[in-house]
Scaffold this motif. Structure first.
Motif, PDB file in Angstrom:
ATOM      1  N   ASN A   1       0.811  -1.213   0.000  1.00 58.17           N
ATOM      2  CA  ASN A   1       0.000   0.000   0.000  1.00 58.17           C
ATOM      3  C   ASN A   1       0.849   1.269   0.000  1.00 58.17           C
TER       4      ASN A   1
ATOM      5  N   GLN B   1       1.200  -3.593   4.277  1.00 59.00           N
ATOM      6  CA  GLN B   1       0.521  -4.779   3.751  1.00 59.00           C
ATOM      7  C   GLN B   1       0.471  -4.742   2.225  1.00 59.00           C
TER       8      GLN B   1
ATOM      9  N   GLU C   1      -4.566  -5.340  -1.409  1.00 58.49           N
ATOM     10  CA  GLU C   1      -5.656  -6.319  -1.432  1.00 58.49           C
ATOM     11  C   GLU C   1      -6.960  -5.598  -1.665  1.00 58.49           C
ATOM     12  N   PRO C   2      -7.695  -5.876  -2.684  1.00 65.44           N
ATOM     13  CA  PRO C   2      -7.291  -6.711  -3.818  1.00 65.44           C
ATOM     14  C   PRO C   2      -6.256  -5.981  -4.673  1.00 65.44           C
ATOM     15  N   ALA C   3      -5.525  -6.751  -5.428  1.00 66.63           N
ATOM     16  CA  ALA C   3      -4.494  -6.185  -6.298  1.00 66.63           C
ATOM     17  C   ALA C   3      -5.135  -5.269  -7.330  1.00 66.63           C
TER      18      ALA C   3
END
Length: 168
Positions: free
Chosen positions: A3, A135, A138-140
């Protein structure tokens, strides 16, 4: 990709978005839109609560009542505690408490105790924000790709950041 990389991508896009042909610019624009949406969602995680803003306001009032002020009534901050070091030019630093330091410290402790749960929640929120930055996405995000021959002359570091977009 994590992120935190989104912020770097956004910054590089803003530096190179006037370079290259329309194919390059369109891909940047599409990618920037997806990045902006994700950054907006991440930034909401660190927004301060109204209760914490109230604490900060009361803390600022307490500092203003006891600190060294300039001719406009603004708190003067220094690069080191207790008025040491030079005056801060960016507004960040340490106020010099010059009026009844013991009373200031007592009132500050009382204020911190009154808002203890709010402060702890804010510290937790900031910790969670930092954890979120580290992190994986999510989602990519499915970025729009840029053919290598459409990439204009840009600095090596900029190209390195934009690699997720560039077709190899």
């Amino acid at each position: 990709m994590k992120n935190k990389n989104l912020y770097e991508l956004k910054e590089v896009i803003s530096r190179v978005n006037s370079k290259g042909n329309n194919k390059f610019k369109l891909a940047l624009l599409l990618n920037e839109k997806m990045i902006d949406e994700r950054i907006e969602a991440i930034d909401k995680l660190r927004e301060q609560s109204d209760e914490f803003k109230a604490f900060e306001q009361k803390r600022h009032e307490l500092i203003t009542a006891h600190a060294e002020l300039d001719e406009n009534g603004q708190v003067i901050v220094y690069s080191q505690p207790e008025g040491n070091g030079g005056k801060s030019k960016d507004g960040y630093g340490y106020p010099n408490i010059v009026k009844d330091k013991k009373k200031y410290e007592k009132e500050l402790i009382t204020l911190q105790e009154e808002y203890k749960d709010v402060i702890e929640a804010e510290v937790k929120k900031q910790s969670d924000f930092v954890e979120t930055l580290n992190q994986a996405l999510e989602p990519a995000i499915e970025f729009s790709s840029i053919p290598f021959d459409s990439v204009p002359e840009i600095a090596y570091e900029e190209m390195k950041v934009l690699m997720p977009f560039i077709e190899k």
